[in-house]
Design an enzyme around this catalytic site. Structure first.
Site, short mmCIF file in Angstrom:
data_model
loop_
_atom_site.label_atom_id
_atom_site.label_comp_id
_atom_site.label_asym_id
_atom_site.label_seq_id
_atom_site.Cartn_x
_atom_site.Cartn_y
_atom_site.Cartn_z
N ASP A 204 18.55 114.39 26.67
CA ASP A 204 19.62 113.49 27.10
C ASP A 204 20.91 113.89 26.39
OD1 ASP A 204 19.44 112.46 24.54
OD2 ASP A 204 18.46 110.62 25.14
N ASP B 99 11.33 108.52 32.10
CA ASP B 99 11.05 108.59 30.66
C ASP B 99 11.17 107.20 30.10
OD1 ASP B 99 13.53 108.38 28.46
OD2 ASP B 99 14.17 108.67 30.54
#
Length: 384
Positions: free
Chosen positions: A93, A267
């Site tokens: 990320d 996720d």
């Protein structure tokens, strides 16, 4: 020359998609759940266990890794795959969510974000270009644009400002990422709980012709119904030939309902965090091993599971480990939880392939609703 990044939809059932992402470090079967390896480790798990339960890809966190041990250090040591002994795909990320949520002192401008580390108070700068640079140093396979995630509820003007800023940052991230054979940069749809803003964001990102698209800014406090409404609005605006990733989601029920709306990747810290706090996910729903009802129970969590943590250890032993705060308790329950999540994804993929997704989803949901095994009246209910 590196194999190119590619995504192919292999089957559909309604809006649910069964596909595959092909990358130099391996295939990612979709719908996919990515275990969260925040600081280069999936907490309480060995990497071979993570692979063994069926994970094709894990997630790393740019914010945490840039603070400790440092992206440049990881690069000198061969990149995150070598550092963590995970030779398969890794998604990182951008660090934006953590900057916004963990850093008490921060300043947001068009250029980027200046903030102080939650670890030692040291000052840092994070721009779209620096985020991509860090992810490159980590050598991640799928890199996320830097965005501003607005917690809900929020005023529309604030949501719109953050969404527009995120779009401008997406353009800068795309330029900084350039052409990296075999790798991908995903854009992130923002817009809070406002349908018009979500559509604007999705359309603008689609026009950038990125390799994949994430839906961000959900699972941040809004009811599930709002999240699903935003997916109903957003997914049709995204290209059908590109993967769609719902960030930070979620519960098994969230996953089922989101796959039904066209999401391919997920996720969430939930299965690993729950495992460290005595909570197990099973086909019968959630089981709290802290409860005294398990203290004398010789039965396993799930006698039909192929995961040793669920099949081979008694509830009484797991209860003892959890109540005694033994590290093994967290290890076994996390192993069980990640195994359950991956089995869920396997079931979903198989059901889409055979055109039985709705039926299989109803069966799974019915299993959760039935609840855990009843207390065996012959067992003592003493606790310690």
């Amino acid at each position: 020359m590196a194999k190119p990044f590619s995504f192919k939809v292999l089957a559909t059932d309604g809006r649910a998609r069964r596909g595959v992402i092909d990358m130099p470090r391996g295939e990612i079967r979709t719908p996919a759940f990515m275990p969260v390896g925040t600081g280069g480790t999936v907490k309480t798990m060995y990497m071979d266990q993570v692979r063994g339960v069926g994970a094709d890809i894990i997630l790393g966190n740019t914010y945490h890794l840039m603070l400790r041990p440092g992206a440049e250090r990881v690069a000198r040591l061969g990149g995150l795959h070598e550092f963590a002994r995970w030779p398969y795909p890794i998604l990182t990320d951008s660090g934006g969510f953590q900057v916004m949520s963990l850093s008490k002192l921060r300043k947001l401008t068009e250029k980027g974000v200046t903030f102080r580390s939650h670890i030692d108070g040291a000052a840092y700068e994070m721009s779209p270009e620096r985020s991509i640079e860090i992810q490159g140093l980590l050598d991640s396979d799928i890199q996320m644009q830097l965005d501003e995630c607005t917690a809900l509820p929020a005023e529309m003007k604030e949501i719109e400002r953050a969404m527009e800023l995120s779009l401008r940052w997406a353009e800068r991230c795309k330029t900084a990422f350039g052409d990296q054979p075999g790798k991908a940069m995903f854009g992130i749809v923002q817009g809070g709980d406002n349908a018009a803003l979500r559509v604007r964001s999705a359309q603008a990102l689609s026009a950038m012709e990125l390799k994949g698209y994430a839906v961000g800014g959900l699972a941040v406090g809004e009811p599930q119904a709002v999240m699903l409404e935003m997916l109903d609005i957003t997914c049709p605006e995204l290209p059908e030939d590109k993967p769609r990733y719902l960030m930070g989601v979620g519960t098994p029920d969230d996953i089922l309902k989101s796959v039904a709306r066209g999401i391919d990747m997920f996720d969430c810290v939930m299965p690993t965090r729950a495992g460290r706090h005595g909570l197990a996910y099973t086909r019968r729903g959630k089981v709290n091993l802290r409860n005294a009802r398990h203290a004398d129970d010789p039965r396993p969590l799930d006698e039909e599971s192929d995961c040793p943590a669920a099949r081979d250890y008694s509830r009484a032993y797991l209860h003892h480990l959890v109540r005694s705060q033994e590290a093994l308790g967290a290890m076994l329950l996390t192993w069980n939880n990640l195994s359950y999540y991956q089995k869920l994804m396997q079931d979903i993929r198989a059901a889409i392939e055979t055109g039985t997704f709705e039926t299989r989803g109803a069966e799974i949901t019915e299993g959760w609703a039935k609840g855990d095994l009843p207390v065996n009246s012959r067992l003592s209910q003493n606790s310690f």
